[in-house]
Scaffold this motif. Structure first.
Motif, short mmCIF file in Angstrom:
data_model
loop_
_atom_site.label_atom_id
_atom_site.label_comp_id
_atom_site.label_asym_id
_atom_site.label_seq_id
_atom_site.Cartn_x
_atom_site.Cartn_y
_atom_site.Cartn_z
N ASP A 12 41.28 49.80 42.48
CA ASP A 12 40.05 49.81 41.68
C ASP A 12 39.23 48.56 41.99
O ASP A 12 39.46 47.49 41.43
CB ASP A 12 40.40 49.87 40.19
N THR A 13 38.25 48.69 42.88
CA THR A 13 37.45 47.53 43.30
C THR A 13 36.55 47.01 42.18
O THR A 13 36.12 45.86 42.23
CB THR A 13 36.60 47.90 44.52
N ARG A 14 36.27 47.82 41.20
CA ARG A 14 35.45 47.35 40.08
C ARG A 14 36.18 46.23 39.32
O ARG A 14 35.56 45.28 38.85
CB ARG A 14 35.15 48.51 39.12
N LYS A 15 37.51 46.37 39.23
CA LYS A 15 38.28 45.32 38.58
C LYS A 15 38.24 44.02 39.40
O LYS A 15 38.27 42.93 38.83
CB LYS A 15 39.72 45.78 38.39
N LEU A 16 38.19 44.14 40.71
CA LEU A 16 38.11 42.96 41.57
C LEU A 16 36.85 42.16 41.24
O LEU A 16 36.90 40.94 41.03
CB LEU A 16 38.13 43.37 43.05
N ILE A 17 35.72 42.84 41.21
CA ILE A 17 34.45 42.15 40.93
C ILE A 17 34.47 41.56 39.53
O ILE A 17 34.07 40.40 39.32
CB ILE A 17 33.27 43.14 41.09
N TYR A 18 34.94 42.31 38.57
CA TYR A 18 34.96 41.86 37.18
C TYR A 18 35.89 40.65 37.01
O TYR A 18 35.54 39.66 36.36
CB TYR A 18 35.40 43.02 36.29
N ASN A 19 37.09 40.74 37.62
CA ASN A 19 38.05 39.65 37.47
C ASN A 19 37.60 38.38 38.19
O ASN A 19 37.86 37.27 37.71
CB ASN A 19 39.41 40.09 38.00
N ILE A 20 36.94 38.53 39.33
CA ILE A 20 36.43 37.36 40.04
C ILE A 20 35.42 36.62 39.17
O ILE A 20 35.40 35.37 39.13
CB ILE A 20 35.79 37.78 41.39
#
Length: 596
Positions: A12-20
């Protein structure tokens, strides 16, 4: 400045952006460098993130590439998903090399994949490192947790978090062909040994002491003749594994015919010797029946060689069980009916019927014995096969004679009573070692593998055998004395004490994995050196130690003899095997499974 390393292997790349975004704000407040490790396929997303945030990306092809990374300094590592409320987590810590710390977030939501933050100094990152560290490292523990409570809570949480992963790993191990082969073979061997032992107990009760002794002598004679005629069975396994050509089956049968004629000649030259010793009280027909039985038994070795070379261990297991059952049924029933000669006909019927069963089994595997025997033999192939038999089989026979020589030396310097007590303990140790060895299923693989694959896997194989043997050693120390008393009786108390010391042989025998290297065609020339050197050094050690220390010397020399076997084979492996050129002649389909 400390590093905060965020490892993201999620889909889930959306979590990557959000977590960054969360982590970047956290790093700004706490003066940390932000580093993100993720897949190379997320390169476009990484470039987009770097437009807005100042951080470093490590882009990997797969998880295993993370092994190559080593990020210096004080590192806080966050793995995959994180909880958004992390601003209050970072505290002042004393970082030390080779130590890591673990902070556990409030475990409220069960859908949290990973609620852990790990911190430490100069620690190397591995894939699935959290599970690795929990099992192998020491933790700085928060003061608010008591050690026992903390350990139990973390253990429970990890069982939940990694439940699926543990199950998958366990299933993967169970599905390994190597593991399946090992289990199949051990089921067959243990069943065979158990039924054979039961057969001996029943015969001891049915027959008189004299005729039970006759059975033991005649059965050993059968094994001796079958061993000589079938001395090339290991060579057949070797050639079928390396060359995958059925013509060597015919060559092996021709060699067995030569050995059989040689044995038959000896029987006809010295009939009175056999009738006055091993076959005392029996007639010459009984000798010939056992001789024919020995030929059938040696041919069964051919069938086993074929199955092992094909890695068809399940069929070998079924035939082990069938052999033991037939032997039990025929020998017991015929001994009850015919009494003193019943076991001779029982042995013959067992291997006669088994021969047809094996032929049928091989035909189902598309191996036709009749068509193989019709093929022409190249004399050079026969000469090469005979050379391997001389280089390997004869030294193996010499090495196997060491046990007999060892007992004779002990008898020379002690009494029959000491010999019996020592041999009773030693036979238990060697039986366990023979049953639980991985060598039988490993040999065909080592013969097929290229040099590089052997080097890559040999230490893994050694570790597998070592783990098996160390468990056996512990069990033998604990219950070995009771096994001795149960099998041999209360009079064998000395054997019960001896077995505790001899059990170390099991651990030493783990090194025997290296002897398998000497069966390869690029190493077989070293086998006579290994066998003769080991036998001579062991005999010299026996003479020196037993003559001076009697029983204690025998125990020490038995341990040293097994040490020589492993040590000399290891030295040859290290000094010679690494120097041989790589060969692509092995026509083998290498799959993902390293042990297949």
């Amino acid at each position: 400045m400390d590093n905060l390393i965020y490892i993201f292997f999620n889909k889930d790349t959306r979590k990557l952006i959000y977590n960054i975004k969360i982590l970047y704000n956290f790093c700004q407040k706490n003066n940390l460098n932000l580093i993100c490790i993720t897949y190379k396929k997320y390169k476009d997303i990484a470039l987009k993130i770097k437009e807005n945030y100042n951080l470093t990306f490590y882009l990997l092809e797969n998880k295993k590439e993370i092994r190559k990374l080593k990020i210096e300094g004080n590192n806080i590592i966050i793995y995959n998903n994180i909880n958004k409320n992390i601003d209050d987590i970072y505290r002042k810590r004393k970082f030390r090399d080779n130590f890591i710390g673990l902070i556990r977030e409030n475990f409220i939501f069960f859908n949290l994949i990973n609620p852990y933050i790990i911190f430490g100094k100069n620690i190397r990152i591995y894939e699935n490192f959290l599970l690795t560290y929990l099992g192998n490292k020491k933790f700085h523990i928060d003061r608010k947790y008591k050690i026992d409570k903390f350990f139990l809570e973390e253990l429970f949480i990890n069982l939940i978090v990694y439940y699926d992963k543990i199950i998958k790993i366990f299933n993967k191990i169970l599905n390994l062909k190597y593991f399946k082969d090992y289990i199949h073979e051990k089921i067959g061997l243990i069943t065979y040994k158990a039924i054979t032992f039961l057969l001996l107990v029943i015969l001891a009760r049915i027959l008189t002491d004299t005729f039970y002794g006759a059975y033991v002598s005649i059965y050993n004679f059968l094994g001796l003749i079958a061993g000589i005629i079938g001395s090339s069975n290991i060579i057949l396994t070797k050639y079928l594994s390396e060359y995958k050509d059925n013509k060597y089956i015919k060559i092996d049968i021709y060699l067995k015919i030569i050995f059989s004629l040689f044995i038959l000649l000896i029987i006809f030259i010295f009939p009175n010797y056999f009738l006055s010793t091993t076959f005392y009280g029996y007639n010459f027909i009984d000798v010939l029946i056992i001789y024919i039985t020995a030929i059938l038994l040696s041919l069964i070795g051919v069938y086993f060689s074929i199955f092992y070379s094909q890695l068809n261990i399940e069929s070998a297991k079924n035939l082990y069980i069938l052999e033991s059952l037939l032997k039990f049924i025929f020998i017991v029933s015929l001994t009850i009916i015919i009494r003193n000669t019943g076991f001779i006909f029982g042995l013959f019927l067992t291997y006669f019927i088994l021969s047809f069963v094996y032929l049928y089994k091989l035909k189902k595997n598309k191996i036709n014995f009749v068509s193989i025997l019709k093929e022409k033999i190249n004399f050079n192939d026969f000469k090469k096969y005979l050379k391997s038999t001389i280089l390997i089989s004869l030294p193996v026979t010499l090495l196997s004679l060491y046990s007999s020589i060892d007992i004779q030396i002990l008898r020379t310097f002690t009494s029959y009573n000491i010999v019996g007590e020592f041999y009773s303990a030693l036979i238990i140790v060697y039986t366990l070692s023979g049953i639980f060895t991985i060598n039988n299923i490993t040999l065909p693989r080592i013969l097929r593998w290229e040099k590089e694959k052997v080097i890559r896997n040999i230490n893994r194989l050694l570790l597998i055998q070592f783990l098996i043997n160390i468990i056996l050693t512990g069990l033998l120390i604990l219950i070995g004395p009771y096994i001795i008393i149960f099998i041999f009786g209360k009079n064998y108390q000395l054997s019960a004490n001896i077995i505790k010391y001899l059990s170390i042989i099991l651990i030493i025998n783990s090194l025997n994995v290296y002897t398998l290297i000497l069966y390869r065609r690029d190493m077989e020339k070293y086998y006579p050196i290994y066998a003769i050197t080991t036998a001579l050094i062991s005999i010299i050690t026996d003479i020196i130690l037993i003559s001076k220390f009697k029983l204690s010397g025998a125990i020490a020399s038995a341990i040293l003899a097994n040490t020589y076997i492993g040590l000399i084979s290891y030295i040859i492996y290290e000094t010679k095997f690494h120097n041989i050129p790589s060969r692509s002649i092995f026509r083998y389909n290498y799959k993902e499974n390293r042990y297949k």
